[in-house]
Scaffold this motif. Structure first.
Motif, PDB file in Angstrom:
ATOM      1  N   LYS A   1      24.144  35.378  31.761  1.00 37.32           N
ATOM      2  CA  LYS A   1      23.241  36.483  32.072  1.00 37.32           C
ATOM      3  C   LYS A   1      23.735  37.813  31.515  1.00 37.32           C
ATOM      4  N   PHE A   2      25.061  37.984  31.456  1.00 39.46           N
ATOM      5  CA  PHE A   2      25.605  39.285  31.067  1.00 39.46           C
ATOM      6  C   PHE A   2      26.546  39.237  29.865  1.00 39.46           C
ATOM      7  N   GLY A   3      26.773  38.048  29.315  1.00 40.93           N
ATOM      8  CA  GLY A   3      27.708  37.939  28.210  1.00 40.93           C
ATOM      9  C   GLY A   3      29.137  38.176  28.671  1.00 40.93           C
TER      10      GLY A   3
ATOM     11  N   ILE B   1      22.170  47.193  40.496  1.00 45.27           N
ATOM     12  CA  ILE B   1      21.238  46.085  40.312  1.00 45.27           C
ATOM     13  C   ILE B   1      20.401  46.248  39.047  1.00 45.27           C
ATOM     14  N   GLU B   2      20.139  47.482  38.658  1.00 48.83           N
ATOM     15  CA  GLU B   2      19.328  47.700  37.451  1.00 48.83           C
ATOM     16  C   GLU B   2      20.092  47.290  36.194  1.00 48.83           C
ATOM     17  N   LYS B   3      21.346  47.671  36.098  1.00 55.42           N
ATOM     18  CA  LYS B   3      22.143  47.345  34.915  1.00 55.42           C
ATOM     19  C   LYS B   3      22.565  45.890  34.915  1.00 55.42           C
ATOM     20  N   PHE B   4      22.870  45.345  36.097  1.00 50.84           N
ATOM     21  CA  PHE B   4      23.309  43.957  36.225  1.00 50.84           C
ATOM     22  C   PHE B   4      22.442  43.268  37.286  1.00 50.84           C
ATOM     23  N   PRO B   5      21.220  42.908  36.921  1.00 52.22           N
ATOM     24  CA  PRO B   5      20.290  42.320  37.896  1.00 52.22           C
ATOM     25  C   PRO B   5      20.732  40.934  38.365  1.00 52.22           C
ATOM     26  N   GLY B   6      20.285  40.589  39.547  1.00 49.64           N
ATOM     27  CA  GLY B   6      20.591  39.261  40.072  1.00 49.64           C
ATOM     28  C   GLY B   6      21.199  39.327  41.462  1.00 49.64           C
ATOM     29  N   LYS B   7      21.281  38.173  42.096  1.00 51.71           N
ATOM     30  CA  LYS B   7      21.797  38.085  43.449  1.00 51.71           C
ATOM     31  C   LYS B   7      23.327  38.212  43.479  1.00 51.71           C
ATOM     32  N   ARG B   8      23.829  38.698  44.610  1.00 46.69           N
ATOM     33  CA  ARG B   8      25.258  38.882  44.839  1.00 46.69           C
ATOM     34  C   ARG B   8      25.745  37.991  45.976  1.00 46.69           C
ATOM     35  N   THR B   9      27.068  37.844  46.039  1.00 46.48           N
ATOM     36  CA  THR B   9      27.708  37.250  47.211  1.00 46.48           C
ATOM     37  C   THR B   9      28.942  38.067  47.557  1.00 46.48           C
ATOM     38  N   LEU B  10      29.155  38.270  48.870  1.00 48.42           N
ATOM     39  CA  LEU B  10      30.274  39.052  49.396  1.00 48.42           C
ATOM     40  C   LEU B  10      30.955  38.268  50.508  1.00 48.42           C
ATOM     41  N   TYR B  11      32.151  38.693  50.838  1.00 47.75           N
ATOM     42  CA  TYR B  11      32.959  38.012  51.851  1.00 47.75           C
ATOM     43  C   TYR B  11      32.453  38.331  53.251  1.00 47.75           C
ATOM     44  N   LYS B  12      32.182  37.294  54.021  1.00 45.54           N
ATOM     45  CA  LYS B  12      31.654  37.468  55.369  1.00 45.54           C
ATOM     46  C   LYS B  12      32.632  38.175  56.293  1.00 45.54           C
ATOM     47  N   TRP B  13      33.942  37.976  56.070  1.00 47.29           N
ATOM     48  CA  TRP B  13      34.919  38.496  57.020  1.00 47.29           C
ATOM     49  C   TRP B  13      35.484  39.853  56.612  1.00 47.29           C
TER      50      TRP B  13
ATOM     51  N   HIS C   1      19.902  42.339  48.129  1.00 49.45           N
ATOM     52  CA  HIS C   1      20.249  41.582  46.916  1.00 49.45           C
ATOM     53  C   HIS C   1      21.407  40.619  47.140  1.00 49.45           C
ATOM     54  N   VAL C   2      21.917  40.555  48.365  1.00 48.06           N
ATOM     55  CA  VAL C   2      23.011  39.634  48.694  1.00 48.06           C
ATOM     56  C   VAL C   2      22.407  38.326  49.186  1.00 48.06           C
ATOM     57  N   LEU C   3      22.571  37.279  48.382  1.00 47.34           N
ATOM     58  CA  LEU C   3      22.025  35.977  48.763  1.00 47.34           C
ATOM     59  C   LEU C   3      22.791  35.383  49.925  1.00 47.34           C
TER      60      LEU C   3
END
Length: 370
Positions: free
Chosen positions: A162-164, A177-189, A226-228
């Motif tokens: 997606k981003f090379g 999100i505009e420059k690097f579109p797509g879903k994110r994931t972060l640490y729950k704790w 945007h955080v899946l």
């Protein structure tokens, strides 16, 4: 206090065994692909004769890794036997040991803020720096109640399809999100997440602490749609990245190493702007037992060749600066504790976590809906 990274290291070792990178036949026969089965853990404990030191880590294949990296050589050097208990030195378990009035545990591999908290309460004893050479670890890694045995990092990973090769390199990029579109994931704790939000919001790394929690939570509110998923295990973060469910993730470096391999270099990452933190060797207080052997073990485990062995088995970073002399260029690039990689990262402030972790985590979990 959380122990999720240490348990994840066990899962990483299992995956390596499945790939044939490490001989894990006996372990797999006993436990399949999971390392958290109590009977299997007990079956992997090496019972010595006499009155061995009891070292408590996070179980499973970490038992065999610690034997190979640390305990077998210590016994050979000193004649002192060590039994590894893999039941997990959570804060609650250590408190239970202390409250018994006769703790059977000697050494624990604990979160640094757990070590500091319980040390202040008189449950863990001060490190004896007449026995332990604090010069064997880097600056800030030898504290009153714990010495860093290894390090690990929270890094930015991205999907190169997606981003090379020029993916998000900063936390501002992570939130863009505009420059690097797509879903994110972060640490729950939470560890490292508030710091990431504040840096993305313009706070300089050297001005992070004490954390402005309200400001960090407001910044996270912007990203939340945007955080899946807020991952709670390394395996979950790995699946999200490899299967393409998220484009960008903040994940452990130990998982990033595996993800890069599993995706055939599709998922890329670096130590740029990562957050680094140690795990600590600590000793339970017991007025009737000489703790000198436990201190001797800690000093032995800080030897560079032993830390290099653990790095190659588990992917955990070194704490002894002398390790760099023993590592190839390839392993130096992988080691979050190498001088070059340390210069790229921000160290989490353990004192802040000691004073604020519990109450702040409650706020964070409430905000993200968990």
């Amino acid at each position: 206090m959380n122990n999720h990274h240490q348990r994840d290291c066990i899962e990483v070792l299992v995956e390596k065994a499945q790939r044939g990178e490490i001989n894990r036949r006996s372990f797999i026969k006993a436990m399949g692909v999971l390392a958290a089965v109590p009977l299997a853990i007990r079956g992997n404990i090496s019972w010595g004769t006499g009155n061995p030191l009891i070292l408590v880590n996070w179980g499973g294949d970490a038992i065999n890794a610690y034997k190979k990296a640390f305990t077998d050589s210590f016994t050979k050097e000193t004649g002192i036997d060590i039994r590894i208990d893999g039941s997990g030195p959570t804060e609650g378990a250590i408190r239970t040991q202390a409250s018994s009035g006769n703790p059977s545990w000697d050494l624990v591999d604990a979160e640094p803020y757990t070590s500091e908290t319980l040390g202040r309460e008189g449950i863990l004893m001060p490190i004896d720096y007449m026995v332990v050479d604090k010069n064997l670890v880097g600056s800030g890694l030898a504290n009153k109640y714990g010495v860093a045995g290894y390090q690990y990092s929270y890094v930015i990973a991205w999907d190169s399809e997606k981003f090379g090769t020029r993916g998000p390199a900063t936390w501002a990029d992570f939130f863009n999100i505009e420059k690097f579109p797509g879903k994110r994931t972060l640490y729950k704790w939470m560890n490292g997440v508030l710091e990431a939000a504040l840096i993305a919001d313009g706070i300089k790394a050297d001005k992070l602490y004490p954390l402005d929690v309200a400001r960090a939570l407001r910044k996270l509110d912007e990203l939340h749609p945007h955080v899946l998923a807020y991952w709670s295990s390394g395996a979950e973060s790995q699946q999200l990245m490899v299967e393409g469910e998220v484009s960008v993730g903040a994940i452990w470096n130990t998982r990033a190493l595996l993800i890069n391999e599993d995706s055939e270099d599709r998922i890329k990452w670096s130590y740029d702007n990562a957050f680094i933190t140690p795990s600590s060797w600590s000793v339970l207080k017991h007025d009737d037992i000489d703790r000198t052997p436990a201190m001797q073990f800690i000093n032995s485990a800080l030897a560079p060749q032993k830390q290099v062995e653990l790095l190659k088995l588990m992917g955990n970073g070194t704490t002894n600066p002398q390790c760099a002399e023993l590592l190839s260029a390839e392993w130096l690039a992988k080691d979050c504790g190498s001088p070059e990689n340390l210069a790229k990262q921000v160290r989490l402030d353990i004192e802040w976590y000691v004073d604020n972790y519990g109450t702040t985590l409650d706020q964070y979990l409430g905000r993200i809906g968990n």
